[in-house]
Design a protein around this motif. Structure first.
Motif, mmCIF file in Angstrom:
data_model
loop_
_atom_site.group_PDB
_atom_site.id
_atom_site.type_symbol
_atom_site.label_atom_id
_atom_site.label_comp_id
_atom_site.label_asym_id
_atom_site.label_seq_id
_atom_site.Cartn_x
_atom_site.Cartn_y
_atom_site.Cartn_z
ATOM 1 N N ASN A 1 90.735 24.303 -84.519
ATOM 2 C CA ASN A 1 89.698 24.970 -85.284
ATOM 3 C C ASN A 1 89.952 24.624 -86.739
ATOM 4 N N GLU A 2 88.877 24.520 -87.489
ATOM 5 C CA GLU A 2 88.956 23.990 -88.849
ATOM 6 C C GLU A 2 89.855 24.826 -89.758
ATOM 7 N N GLU A 3 89.773 26.127 -89.650
ATOM 8 C CA GLU A 3 90.585 26.999 -90.492
ATOM 9 C C GLU A 3 92.081 26.787 -90.226
ATOM 10 N N LEU A 4 92.425 26.716 -88.949
ATOM 11 C CA LEU A 4 93.818 26.471 -88.568
ATOM 12 C C LEU A 4 94.262 25.097 -89.060
ATOM 13 N N ALA A 5 93.398 24.102 -88.920
ATOM 14 C CA ALA A 5 93.727 22.741 -89.349
ATOM 15 C C ALA A 5 94.043 22.705 -90.844
ATOM 16 N N LEU A 6 93.221 23.366 -91.642
ATOM 17 C CA LEU A 6 93.456 23.382 -93.091
ATOM 18 C C LEU A 6 94.755 24.112 -93.433
ATOM 19 N N GLN A 7 95.034 25.187 -92.698
ATOM 20 C CA GLN A 7 96.284 25.920 -92.925
ATOM 21 C C GLN A 7 97.487 25.055 -92.570
ATOM 22 N N ILE A 8 97.383 24.322 -91.485
ATOM 23 C CA ILE A 8 98.498 23.471 -91.068
ATOM 24 C C ILE A 8 98.715 22.332 -92.062
ATOM 25 N N VAL A 9 97.625 21.767 -92.603
ATOM 26 C CA VAL A 9 97.782 20.729 -93.630
ATOM 27 C C VAL A 9 98.516 21.308 -94.839
ATOM 28 N N LYS A 10 98.174 22.524 -95.194
ATOM 29 C CA LYS A 10 98.873 23.203 -96.296
ATOM 30 C C LYS A 10 100.365 23.369 -95.954
ATOM 31 N N ASN A 11 100.634 23.774 -94.719
ATOM 32 C CA ASN A 11 102.022 23.914 -94.259
ATOM 33 C C ASN A 11 102.755 22.571 -94.323
ATOM 34 N N ILE A 12 102.081 21.517 -93.892
ATOM 35 C CA ILE A 12 102.680 20.178 -93.872
ATOM 36 C C ILE A 12 103.081 19.771 -95.291
ATOM 37 N N GLN A 13 102.225 20.081 -96.254
ATOM 38 C CA GLN A 13 102.549 19.764 -97.651
ATOM 39 C C GLN A 13 103.847 20.466 -98.061
ATOM 40 N N GLY A 14 104.049 21.678 -97.580
ATOM 41 C CA GLY A 14 105.280 22.397 -97.864
ATOM 42 C C GLY A 14 106.475 21.855 -97.103
ATOM 43 N N TYR A 15 106.242 21.355 -95.888
ATOM 44 C CA TYR A 15 107.326 20.829 -95.055
ATOM 45 C C TYR A 15 107.799 19.449 -95.504
ATOM 46 N N PHE A 16 106.875 18.671 -96.069
ATOM 47 C CA PHE A 16 107.171 17.257 -96.298
ATOM 48 C C PHE A 16 108.448 17.015 -97.111
ATOM 49 N N PRO A 17 108.682 17.759 -98.198
ATOM 50 C CA PRO A 17 109.934 17.516 -98.928
ATOM 51 C C PRO A 17 111.181 17.691 -98.043
ATOM 52 N N GLU A 18 111.163 18.678 -97.159
ATOM 53 C CA GLU A 18 112.284 18.905 -96.225
ATOM 54 C C GLU A 18 112.421 17.726 -95.259
ATOM 55 N N MET A 19 111.297 17.223 -94.778
ATOM 56 C CA MET A 19 111.312 16.098 -93.845
ATOM 57 C C MET A 19 111.895 14.849 -94.509
ATOM 58 N N LYS A 20 111.438 14.593 -95.708
ATOM 59 C CA LYS A 20 111.880 13.406 -96.441
ATOM 60 C C LYS A 20 113.362 13.528 -96.814
ATOM 61 N N GLN A 21 113.763 14.690 -97.297
ATOM 62 C CA GLN A 21 115.153 14.909 -97.687
ATOM 63 C C GLN A 21 116.089 14.784 -96.484
ATOM 64 N N THR A 22 115.663 15.288 -95.347
ATOM 65 C CA THR A 22 116.477 15.180 -94.133
ATOM 66 C C THR A 22 116.711 13.715 -93.780
ATOM 67 N N PHE A 23 115.661 12.900 -93.902
ATOM 68 C CA PHE A 23 115.797 11.474 -93.607
ATOM 69 C C PHE A 23 116.839 10.847 -94.532
ATOM 70 N N PHE A 24 116.737 11.135 -95.840
ATOM 71 C CA PHE A 24 117.697 10.573 -96.797
ATOM 72 C C PHE A 24 119.107 11.085 -96.544
ATOM 73 N N ASN A 25 119.243 12.378 -96.208
ATOM 74 C CA ASN A 25 120.561 12.944 -95.914
ATOM 75 C C ASN A 25 121.194 12.266 -94.706
ATOM 76 N N LEU A 26 120.405 12.055 -93.666
ATOM 77 C CA LEU A 26 120.922 11.387 -92.463
ATOM 78 C C LEU A 26 121.345 9.957 -92.785
ATOM 79 N N ARG A 27 120.579 9.307 -93.621
ATOM 80 C CA ARG A 27 120.920 7.934 -94.008
ATOM 81 C C ARG A 27 122.221 7.924 -94.819
ATOM 82 N N GLU A 28 122.355 8.864 -95.759
ATOM 83 C CA GLU A 28 123.575 8.957 -96.564
ATOM 84 C C GLU A 28 124.809 9.245 -95.705
ATOM 85 N N LYS A 29 124.640 10.041 -94.657
ATOM 86 C CA LYS A 29 125.760 10.387 -93.781
ATOM 87 C C LYS A 29 126.071 9.258 -92.798
#
Length: 132
Positions: A101-129
């Motif tokens: 549903n469109e409302e849920l989709a827009l909310q999830i996109v908003k959530n994704i914007q908040g998640y993305f820094p964590e996703m990207k940082q995790t990738f870099f952390n795993l690479r560093e380790k």
């Protein structure tokens, strides 16, 4: 040998999906096609993440069968910093793939914007380790 090749391919897929998700997050989310594409890229990225983490855990002798189990184990070994955020990402991914549903989709996109820094940082952390 085959497991090693699969894991390397999984890491490449994950890295590409993160780049593609970042592209989508930089687009105009007033367009429903962009919203749909962003959610689709998020779904792929979460899928690649848990499968890559599962492979990494397996290489350490840790067996995880489900995405949730994999995220919990990855948190336990210190590869994920925010278990709660990762489990919420998984819930959002599951929600988007079962109903739309469109409302849920827009909310999830908003959530994704908040998640993305964590996703990207995790990738870099795993690479560093040296895990990726």
């Amino acid at each position: 040998m085959e497991e090693d090749r699969k894991l390397k391919q999984s890491v490449r897929n994950l890295e590409k999906s993160l780049l593609r998700l970042e592209e989508a997050l930089n687009d105009d989310h007033d367009n429903s096609l962009i919203v749909d594409g962003t959610i689709q890229r998020f779904e792929f990225t979460i899928e690649f993440y848990w499968k890559t983490l599962k492979g990494l855990l397996q290489a350490e002798g840790i067996e995880a069968k489900t995405p949730k189990e994999t995220l919990k184990e990855a948190f336990q070994v210190g590869w994920l910093e925010n278990e709660k955020a990762w489990l919420q990402m998984l819930r959002d991914r599951n929600e988007t793939s079962h109903a739309y549903n469109e409302e849920l989709a827009l909310q999830i996109v908003k959530n994704i914007q908040g998640y993305f820094p964590e996703m990207k940082q995790t990738f870099f952390n795993l690479r560093e380790k040296g895990k990726l």
